[in-house]
Design an enzyme around this catalytic site. Structure first.
Site, PDB file in Angstrom:
ATOM      1  N   HIS A  85      14.354 -26.843 -29.457  1.00  0.00           N
ATOM      2  CA  HIS A  85      14.368 -25.425 -29.105  1.00  0.00           C
ATOM      3  C   HIS A  85      15.818 -24.988 -28.986  1.00  0.00           C
ATOM      4  CE1 HIS A  85      12.802 -22.175 -26.047  1.00  0.00           C
ATOM      5  NE2 HIS A  85      13.544 -21.663 -26.999  1.00  0.00           N
TER       6      HIS A  85
ATOM      7  N   ARG B 197      17.816 -22.557 -27.633  1.00  0.00           N
ATOM      8  CA  ARG B 197      17.704 -21.449 -26.675  1.00  0.00           C
ATOM      9  C   ARG B 197      18.897 -20.520 -26.766  1.00  0.00           C
ATOM     10  NH1 ARG B 197      13.793 -22.153 -22.278  1.00  0.00           N
ATOM     11  NH2 ARG B 197      14.813 -20.311 -21.459  1.00  0.00           N
TER      12      ARG B 197
ATOM     13  N   ASP C  86      14.550 -32.132 -26.706  1.00  0.00           N
ATOM     14  CA  ASP C  86      15.441 -31.258 -25.935  1.00  0.00           C
ATOM     15  C   ASP C  86      15.966 -31.932 -24.662  1.00  0.00           C
ATOM     16  OD1 ASP C  86      14.874 -29.248 -27.724  1.00  0.00           O
ATOM     17  OD2 ASP C  86      13.547 -28.138 -26.385  1.00  0.00           O
ATOM     18  N   HIS C  87      15.098 -32.712 -24.008  1.00  0.00           N
ATOM     19  CA  HIS C  87      15.482 -33.258 -22.701  1.00  0.00           C
ATOM     20  C   HIS C  87      16.563 -34.328 -22.781  1.00  0.00           C
ATOM     21  CE1 HIS C  87      12.969 -30.956 -20.022  1.00  0.00           C
ATOM     22  NE2 HIS C  87      12.121 -30.909 -21.036  1.00  0.00           N
TER      23      HIS C  87
ATOM     24  N   GLU D 257      12.047 -24.367 -32.536  1.00  0.00           N
ATOM     25  CA  GLU D 257      11.541 -23.289 -31.675  1.00  0.00           C
ATOM     26  C   GLU D 257      12.667 -22.306 -31.412  1.00  0.00           C
ATOM     27  OE1 GLU D 257      10.208 -24.902 -28.018  1.00  0.00           O
ATOM     28  OE2 GLU D 257       8.861 -26.315 -28.965  1.00  0.00           O
TER      29      GLU D 257
ATOM     30  N   GLU E 267       0.584 -22.295 -32.096  1.00  0.00           N
ATOM     31  CA  GLU E 267       0.651 -23.421 -31.165  1.00  0.00           C
ATOM     32  C   GLU E 267       0.061 -22.922 -29.855  1.00  0.00           C
ATOM     33  OE1 GLU E 267       4.274 -25.692 -30.873  1.00  0.00           O
ATOM     34  OE2 GLU E 267       3.755 -26.372 -28.848  1.00  0.00           O
TER      35      GLU E 267
ATOM     36  N   ARG F 146      21.220 -24.049 -23.262  1.00  0.00           N
ATOM     37  CA  ARG F 146      21.276 -24.948 -22.095  1.00  0.00           C
ATOM     38  C   ARG F 146      21.090 -26.411 -22.480  1.00  0.00           C
ATOM     39  NH1 ARG F 146      15.875 -23.249 -18.815  1.00  0.00           N
ATOM     40  NH2 ARG F 146      16.900 -21.236 -18.935  1.00  0.00           N
ATOM     41  N   HIS F 147      20.462 -26.670 -23.627  1.00  0.00           N
ATOM     42  CA  HIS F 147      20.368 -28.076 -24.047  1.00  0.00           C
ATOM     43  C   HIS F 147      20.805 -28.255 -25.499  1.00  0.00           C
ATOM     44  CE1 HIS F 147      16.412 -26.524 -25.103  1.00  0.00           C
ATOM     45  NE2 HIS F 147      15.930 -26.612 -23.873  1.00  0.00           N
TER      46      HIS F 147
ATOM     47  N   ASN G 188       9.492 -33.650 -28.939  1.00  0.00           N
ATOM     48  CA  ASN G 188      10.512 -32.683 -28.546  1.00  0.00           C
ATOM     49  C   ASN G 188      11.630 -33.430 -27.813  1.00  0.00           C
ATOM     50  OD1 ASN G 188      11.987 -30.869 -26.876  1.00  0.00           O
ATOM     51  ND2 ASN G 188      10.415 -29.310 -27.188  1.00  0.00           N
TER      52      ASN G 188
ATOM     53  N   THR H 232      11.547 -23.621 -17.919  1.00  0.00           N
ATOM     54  CA  THR H 232      11.125 -23.958 -19.276  1.00  0.00           C
ATOM     55  C   THR H 232      10.268 -22.798 -19.768  1.00  0.00           C
ATOM     56  OG1 THR H 232       9.939 -25.585 -20.632  1.00  0.00           O
ATOM     57  CG2 THR H 232       9.133 -25.270 -18.394  1.00  0.00           C
ATOM     58  N   THR H 233       9.791 -22.884 -21.024  1.00  0.00           N
ATOM     59  CA  THR H 233       9.011 -21.785 -21.573  1.00  0.00           C
ATOM     60  C   THR H 233       7.756 -21.561 -20.725  1.00  0.00           C
ATOM     61  OG1 THR H 233       9.711 -22.645 -23.701  1.00  0.00           O
ATOM     62  CG2 THR H 233       8.096 -20.870 -23.738  1.00  0.00           C
TER      63      THR H 233
ATOM     64  N   GLY I 263       7.352 -33.233 -25.111  1.00  0.00           N
ATOM     65  CA  GLY I 263       8.739 -33.547 -24.821  1.00  0.00           C
ATOM     66  C   GLY I 263       8.962 -34.207 -23.485  1.00  0.00           C
ATOM     67  N   GLN I 264       8.862 -33.420 -22.424  1.00  0.00           N
ATOM     68  CA  GLN I 264       9.272 -33.873 -21.095  1.00  0.00           C
ATOM     69  C   GLN I 264       8.661 -35.212 -20.687  1.00  0.00           C
ATOM     70  OE1 GLN I 264       8.012 -33.952 -17.776  1.00  0.00           O
ATOM     71  NE2 GLN I 264      10.003 -34.013 -16.754  1.00  0.00           N
TER      72      GLN I 264
ATOM     73  N   HIS J 235       2.934 -28.102 -24.451  1.00  0.00           N
ATOM     74  CA  HIS J 235       3.534 -27.712 -23.176  1.00  0.00           C
ATOM     75  C   HIS J 235       2.831 -28.415 -22.007  1.00  0.00           C
ATOM     76  CE1 HIS J 235       6.537 -25.368 -21.095  1.00  0.00           C
ATOM     77  NE2 HIS J 235       5.703 -25.436 -20.080  1.00  0.00           N
ATOM     78  N   GLY J 236       3.581 -29.260 -21.363  1.00  0.00           N
ATOM     79  CA  GLY J 236       3.066 -29.948 -20.178  1.00  0.00           C
ATOM     80  C   GLY J 236       2.099 -31.084 -20.495  1.00  0.00           C
TER      81      GLY J 236
ATOM     82  N   ARG K 248      26.614 -33.806 -18.090  1.00  0.00           N
ATOM     83  CA  ARG K 248      27.957 -34.367 -18.017  1.00  0.00           C
ATOM     84  C   ARG K 248      28.895 -33.867 -19.109  1.00  0.00           C
ATOM     85  NH1 ARG K 248      29.433 -39.123 -15.324  1.00  0.00           N
ATOM     86  NH2 ARG K 248      28.567 -38.939 -13.239  1.00  0.00           N
TER      87      ARG K 248
HETATM   88  N1  PXP Z   1       5.813 -26.612 -27.424  1.00  0.00           N
HETATM   89  C1  PXP Z   1       6.582 -25.537 -27.123  1.00  0.00           C
HETATM   90  C2  PXP Z   1       6.387 -24.286 -27.926  1.00  0.00           C
HETATM   91  C3  PXP Z   1       7.545 -25.589 -26.101  1.00  0.00           C
HETATM   92  O1  PXP Z   1       8.298 -24.514 -25.819  1.00  0.00           O
HETATM   93  C4  PXP Z   1       7.725 -26.806 -25.409  1.00  0.00           C
HETATM   94  C5  PXP Z   1       8.773 -26.898 -24.355  1.00  0.00           C
HETATM   95  O2  PXP Z   1      10.042 -26.762 -24.941  1.00  0.00           O
HETATM   96  C6  PXP Z   1       6.919 -27.907 -25.781  1.00  0.00           C
HETATM   97  C7  PXP Z   1       5.963 -27.776 -26.761  1.00  0.00           C
HETATM   98  C8  PXP Z   1       7.065 -29.240 -25.114  1.00  0.00           C
HETATM   99  O3  PXP Z   1       6.692 -29.105 -23.780  1.00  0.00           O
HETATM  100  P1  PXP Z   1       6.879 -30.330 -22.780  1.00  0.00           P
HETATM  101  O4  PXP Z   1       8.342 -30.608 -22.712  1.00  0.00           O
HETATM  102  O5  PXP Z   1       6.309 -29.820 -21.507  1.00  0.00           O
HETATM  103  O6  PXP Z   1       6.116 -31.485 -23.359  1.00  0.00           O
END
Ligand code: PXP
Length: 263
Positions: free
Chosen positions: A45, A47, A11-12, A72, A153, A51-52, A9, A102-103, A238-239, A216-217, A20
């Site tokens: 994602h 959104r 997004d970050h 997403e 998921e 935002r990103h 992911n 975040t979600t 992602g993060q 997620h996480g 910026r």
């Molecule tokens: N899966 C889904 C459905 C998510 O919404 C996210 C966060 O955007 C992720 C995975 C990735 O989560 P993380 O950034 O915490 O790894």
């Protein structure tokens, strides 16, 4: 050996760019680097508040990705129309609240049953397979199947939060999760229970004929238990990857600038 697919992911990278509003870091470069280094899938994602990831990012990523793109999105009609036009390899429906960081939590497949069914129908009409991002309950697996999704998921946020409160310095930081400030034995028991829920949900989902992903996480510390759940065939992360890349790249970035500023 079963092969776990890694969805990266990115997004970050866009979060950093949006801080910026300059084209740096370049999201397409992130796409190329991820693809060249083992990403089996790119996850983004789009959104509602943009935002990103921006619409143009989604379009460019679709055009340039050498691996499947998992897009997403919420069940908002305007967003769904964009997703149908983009035709990603898969759409993952997620809940979305404007005020959240975040979600948070999985999609409520019971309260929003009709809206989700409509969204799935719309995506299927555009030949886009659908995954539902849901909490790991047996009821949610059953409902996801009934609603016509191809995949679920599993939301690993609860597991990740418990893991972090038990095994990291999070409780001693300003980001400590207040409702999880519990004795260690209690955290350990809840962590075990959350893992069992993920295992049972994955097994049940697979038995229903659903493909199973999780996300997620997830990070370099808590991932091991996920790899032991045979039914999970894909992780979306992602993060933690983008956060780690700061430190695997910061030394070189500073050295490069130092060299340029030293005459
Ligand atoms: N899966 C889904 C459905 C998510 O919404 C996210 C966060 O955007 C992720 C995975 C990735 O989560 P993380 O950034 O915490 O790894």
């Amino acid at each position: 050996m079963s092969k776990m697919k890694l969805g990266v992911n990115i997004d970050h990278v866009a979060v950093l760019r949006q801080a910026r509003r300059v084209n740096d870091p370049d999201i397409l470069q992130a796409l190329y680097v991820a693809c060249a280094n083992g990403a089996d899938q790119i996850t983004i994602h789009l959104r509602e508040d943009r935002r990103h990831i921006q619409d143009s990012d989604a379009k460019n990523i679709m055009h340039h990705s050498s691996v499947p793109v998992n897009l997403e999105c919420s069940i908002n009609r305007a967003i769904l129309n964009i997703v149908c036009d983009l035709k990603p390899h898969r759409a993952t429906l997620v809940p979305e609240k404007r005020e959240e960081v975040t979600t948070e939590g999985g999609l409520d497949v019971f309260t929003y049953e009709d809206e989700i069914a409509y969204a799935i129908e719309q995506l299927h009409d555009s030949l886009i397979p659908v995954s539902l991002f849901v909490d790991p309950s047996l009821e949610a697996m059953k409902k996801s199947k009934e609603l016509g999704a191809e995949m679920v998921e599993l939301h690993t946020g609860t597991y990740a939060n418990l893991f972090a409160m038990l095994h990291s310095s999070l409780p001693y930081s300003s980001d400590s999760i207040k409702e999880l400030e519990l004795p260690r034995y209690e955290l350990a028991s809840r962590l075990e229970k959350s893992l069992e829920e993920l295992q049972k949900a994955a097994k049940y989902a697979k038995s229903l004929g659903l493909e199973v992903a999780a996300g997620h996480g997830l990070n370099y510390h808590n991932i091991a238990s996920m790899l032991d759940i045979q039914e999970i065939t894909e992780l979306n992360i992602g993060q933690s990857i983008i956060a780690r890349s700061v430190f695997s790249g910061l030394a070189e970035a500073v050295r490069e600038m130092k060299k340029m500023t030293t005459r």
